[in-house]
Design a protein around this motif. Structure first.
Motif, PDB file in Angstrom:
ATOM      1  N   GLY A 171       0.807  -1.213   0.000  1.00 38.83           N
ATOM      2  CA  GLY A 171       0.000   0.000   0.000  1.00 38.83           C
ATOM      3  C   GLY A 171       0.838   1.261   0.000  1.00 38.83           C
ATOM      4  O   GLY A 171       0.382   2.325  -0.439  1.00 38.83           O
ATOM      5  N   GLY A 172       2.075   1.157   0.494  1.00 43.31           N
ATOM      6  CA  GLY A 172       2.999   2.281   0.400  1.00 43.31           C
ATOM      7  C   GLY A 172       3.387   2.542  -1.042  1.00 43.31           C
ATOM      8  O   GLY A 172       3.453   3.695  -1.495  1.00 43.31           O
ATOM      9  N   TYR A 173       3.624   1.459  -1.797  1.00 44.94           N
ATOM     10  CA  TYR A 173       3.875   1.588  -3.228  1.00 44.94           C
ATOM     11  C   TYR A 173       2.663   2.210  -3.923  1.00 44.94           C
ATOM     12  O   TYR A 173       2.789   3.091  -4.777  1.00 44.94           O
ATOM     13  CB  TYR A 173       4.155   0.209  -3.835  1.00 44.94           C
ATOM     14  N   GLY A 174       1.485   1.731  -3.546  1.00 52.32           N
ATOM     15  CA  GLY A 174       0.269   2.270  -4.134  1.00 52.32           C
ATOM     16  C   GLY A 174       0.076   3.742  -3.812  1.00 52.32           C
ATOM     17  O   GLY A 174      -0.405   4.516  -4.648  1.00 52.32           O
ATOM     18  N   THR A 175       0.455   4.124  -2.601  1.00 57.65           N
ATOM     19  CA  THR A 175       0.340   5.529  -2.200  1.00 57.65           C
ATOM     20  C   THR A 175       1.241   6.413  -3.046  1.00 57.65           C
ATOM     21  O   THR A 175       0.823   7.471  -3.537  1.00 57.65           O
ATOM     22  CB  THR A 175       0.699   5.688  -0.710  1.00 57.65           C
ATOM     23  N   TRP A 176       2.495   5.993  -3.221  1.00 58.25           N
ATOM     24  CA  TRP A 176       3.413   6.763  -4.064  1.00 58.25           C
ATOM     25  C   TRP A 176       2.842   6.911  -5.481  1.00 58.25           C
ATOM     26  O   TRP A 176       2.896   7.993  -6.078  1.00 58.25           O
ATOM     27  CB  TRP A 176       4.776   6.088  -4.136  1.00 58.25           C
ATOM     28  N   GLU A 177       2.284   5.817  -6.016  1.00 59.85           N
ATOM     29  CA  GLU A 177       1.818   5.881  -7.399  1.00 59.85           C
ATOM     30  C   GLU A 177       0.547   6.722  -7.547  1.00 59.85           C
ATOM     31  O   GLU A 177       0.441   7.553  -8.466  1.00 59.85           O
ATOM     32  CB  GLU A 177       1.570   4.474  -7.953  1.00 59.85           C
ATOM     33  N   LEU A 178      -0.427   6.529  -6.658  1.00 62.98           N
ATOM     34  CA  LEU A 178      -1.652   7.327  -6.746  1.00 62.98           C
ATOM     35  C   LEU A 178      -1.346   8.809  -6.576  1.00 62.98           C
ATOM     36  O   LEU A 178      -1.919   9.652  -7.267  1.00 62.98           O
ATOM     37  CB  LEU A 178      -2.651   6.872  -5.677  1.00 62.98           C
ATOM     38  N   ALA A 179      -0.447   9.117  -5.648  1.00 64.67           N
ATOM     39  CA  ALA A 179      -0.069  10.517  -5.442  1.00 64.67           C
ATOM     40  C   ALA A 179       0.613  11.080  -6.680  1.00 64.67           C
ATOM     41  O   ALA A 179       0.385  12.236  -7.058  1.00 64.67           O
ATOM     42  CB  ALA A 179       0.856  10.629  -4.232  1.00 64.67           C
ATOM     43  N   SER A 180       1.425  10.272  -7.336  1.00 64.79           N
ATOM     44  CA  SER A 180       2.150  10.734  -8.518  1.00 64.79           C
ATOM     45  C   SER A 180       1.228  10.897  -9.721  1.00 64.79           C
ATOM     46  O   SER A 180       1.452  11.768 -10.569  1.00 64.79           O
ATOM     47  CB  SER A 180       3.272   9.744  -8.866  1.00 64.79           C
ATOM     48  N   ARG A 181       0.230  10.054  -9.823  1.00 64.99           N
ATOM     49  CA  ARG A 181      -0.691  10.140 -10.950  1.00 64.99           C
ATOM     50  C   ARG A 181      -1.489  11.446 -10.924  1.00 64.99           C
ATOM     51  O   ARG A 181      -1.695  12.065 -11.970  1.00 64.99           O
ATOM     52  CB  ARG A 181      -1.644   8.941 -10.950  1.00 64.99           C
ATOM     53  N   GLU A 182      -1.936  11.846  -9.731  1.00 66.11           N
ATOM     54  CA  GLU A 182      -2.748  13.059  -9.621  1.00 66.11           C
ATOM     55  C   GLU A 182      -2.338  13.856  -8.378  1.00 66.11           C
ATOM     56  O   GLU A 182      -3.084  13.911  -7.398  1.00 66.11           O
ATOM     57  CB  GLU A 182      -4.231  12.703  -9.546  1.00 66.11           C
ATOM     58  N   PRO A 183      -1.177  14.463  -8.410  1.00 61.17           N
ATOM     59  CA  PRO A 183      -0.711  15.196  -7.225  1.00 61.17           C
ATOM     60  C   PRO A 183      -1.598  16.370  -6.848  1.00 61.17           C
ATOM     61  O   PRO A 183      -1.596  16.800  -5.689  1.00 61.17           O
ATOM     62  CB  PRO A 183       0.698  15.660  -7.629  1.00 61.17           C
ATOM     63  N   LEU A 225       5.758  15.348  -7.777  1.00 57.96           N
ATOM     64  CA  LEU A 225       5.434  15.286  -6.353  1.00 57.96           C
ATOM     65  C   LEU A 225       5.981  16.455  -5.534  1.00 57.96           C
ATOM     66  O   LEU A 225       5.673  16.566  -4.349  1.00 57.96           O
ATOM     67  CB  LEU A 225       5.978  13.969  -5.754  1.00 57.96           C
ATOM     68  N   LYS A 226       6.769  17.306  -6.149  1.00 60.48           N
ATOM     69  CA  LYS A 226       7.485  18.313  -5.372  1.00 60.48           C
ATOM     70  C   LYS A 226       6.572  19.308  -4.660  1.00 60.48           C
ATOM     71  O   LYS A 226       6.970  19.904  -3.655  1.00 60.48           O
ATOM     72  CB  LYS A 226       8.487  19.052  -6.257  1.00 60.48           C
ATOM     73  N   ALA A 266      14.281  18.015  -6.540  1.00 61.54           N
ATOM     74  CA  ALA A 266      13.388  18.689  -7.480  1.00 61.54           C
ATOM     75  C   ALA A 266      12.810  19.976  -6.908  1.00 61.54           C
ATOM     76  O   ALA A 266      12.100  20.701  -7.609  1.00 61.54           O
ATOM     77  CB  ALA A 266      12.256  17.750  -7.885  1.00 61.54           C
ATOM     78  N   GLY A 267      13.109  20.245  -5.646  1.00 61.10           N
ATOM     79  CA  GLY A 267      12.615  21.468  -5.029  1.00 61.10           C
ATOM     80  C   GLY A 267      11.489  21.264  -4.028  1.00 61.10           C
ATOM     81  O   GLY A 267      10.956  22.237  -3.484  1.00 61.10           O
ATOM     82  N   GLY A 268      11.127  20.006  -3.789  1.00 66.66           N
ATOM     83  CA  GLY A 268      10.083  19.717  -2.821  1.00 66.66           C
ATOM     84  C   GLY A 268      10.608  19.748  -1.393  1.00 66.66           C
ATOM     85  O   GLY A 268      11.812  19.809  -1.159  1.00 66.66           O
ATOM     86  N   ARG A 269       9.684  19.689  -0.448  1.00 71.91           N
ATOM     87  CA  ARG A 269      10.058  19.711   0.962  1.00 71.91           C
ATOM     88  C   ARG A 269       9.346  18.584   1.705  1.00 71.91           C
ATOM     89  O   ARG A 269       8.563  18.809   2.635  1.00 71.91           O
ATOM     90  CB  ARG A 269       9.707  21.070   1.583  1.00 71.91           C
ATOM     91  N   PRO A 270       9.623  17.335   1.326  1.00 65.67           N
ATOM     92  CA  PRO A 270       8.977  16.202   1.995  1.00 65.67           C
ATOM     93  C   PRO A 270       9.526  16.007   3.404  1.00 65.67           C
ATOM     94  O   PRO A 270      10.665  16.363   3.693  1.00 65.67           O
ATOM     95  CB  PRO A 270       9.335  15.018   1.102  1.00 65.67           C
TER      96      PRO A 270
END
Length: 276
Positions: A177-189, A210-211, A241-245
């Motif tokens: 589900g962590g993999y799924g979270t990364w992908e869903l977030a990336s598809r529609e940030p 994702l930035k 990329a300039g993000g602040r995770p």
């Protein structure tokens, strides 16, 4: 006569009660999360939905999408509540945040190949799990897996059916589900207000997308199932990329980095403070 009537009522209640498939799926979880199924163009997705204790049709509330791990796949529509579920039903969570929580269940088994035969690839949320160091070739523009497509369609359906605040949609998940979270977030940030992937991984090439998304990632540095480098490389790429995770790495913790994460009030206070 009255006694006989009471016995009949008790027997009827017991017959109608939902039995847990796993002792970790408590009656409290089954009561809080209502069972449903969603049809996505012929693909059936079992899911559970926890609603706020009191639903005001005028007041819109946040929605949390929770994606379970590999071990909770199936069609019983219960096992997805084993990990994560107990944290959502605590009085502190429900009373403090009054959110809808969606917990879909990914089917078990393997994918079918082009000839309709079962392949060696398991059915999962994301395009591919990557516990080793091989390069990901998949593009974020590729068609999602059937379970992920159904989850995304289900989110739209729930928004139509319930008073959900579309500016406060959150995504989190553990391991698979962590993999799924990364992908869903990336598809529609731009859809999500925040994401919290736990002991998963993604494709560092998605960092640019994702930035701008509020992210808090978690992983144990002794994880023997999903190497910690999977989270480190994502955080490094997004930062470059300039993000602040935000990134929390637990020293000496193996694969179970979700228990202490989901128990933390800090995660939920941070998440629900985010809005698009």
């Amino acid at each position: 006569m009255i006694r006989s009537f009471l016995v009949v009522l008790l027997l009827m209640s017991a017959a109608n009660a939902e039995e847990a498939v796993d002792p970790r799926v408590t009656p409290e979880l089954l009561e809080a999360f209502a069972a449903h199924e969603f049809d996505d163009d012929g693909f059936t997705l079992p899911y559970r939905l926890m609603s706020p204790k009191e639903v005001d049709p005028v007041e819109k509330r946040p929605l949390v999408v929770f994606l379970h791990g590999f071990g909770e796949r199936g069609d019983d529509n219960q096992r997805q509540l084993i990990h994560g579920g107990p944290s959502f039903v605590t009085p502190e969570f429900r009373d403090r945040h009054r959110a809808f929580v969606l917990a879909p269940q990914c089917p078990a088994g393997n994918k079918l190949d082009s000839d309709g035969n079962e392949s060696d690839e398991p059915i999962v949320w994301s395009l591919r799990l990557r516990p080793t160091n091989e390069t990901l070739a998949e593009s974020i523009d590729d068609e999602p897996t059937a379970p992920m497509h159904a989850v995304r369609a289900l989110v739209d359906h729930l928004i139509e059916m319930h008073p959900i605040d579309t500016k406060r949609l959150y995504i989190t998940g553990l391991s698979m589900g962590g993999y799924g979270t990364w992908e869903l977030a990336s598809r529609e940030p731009d859809l999500w207000a925040a994401a919290a992937p736990i002991c998963g991984g993604g494709n560092p090439a998605w960092a640019e997308r994702l930035k701008g998304l509020p992210l808090w990632c978690f992983h144990g540095d002794a994880d023997g199932a999903v190497p910690v480098v999977r989270s480190r490389e994502m955080i490094s790429a997004i930062s470059a990329a300039g993000g602040r995770p935000i990134y929390t790495e637990y020293p000496g913790v193996n694969h179970d980095s979700w228990t202490q994460t989901y128990k933390s009030r800090y995660l939920w206070d941070w998440m629900f403070a985010q809005s698009r």
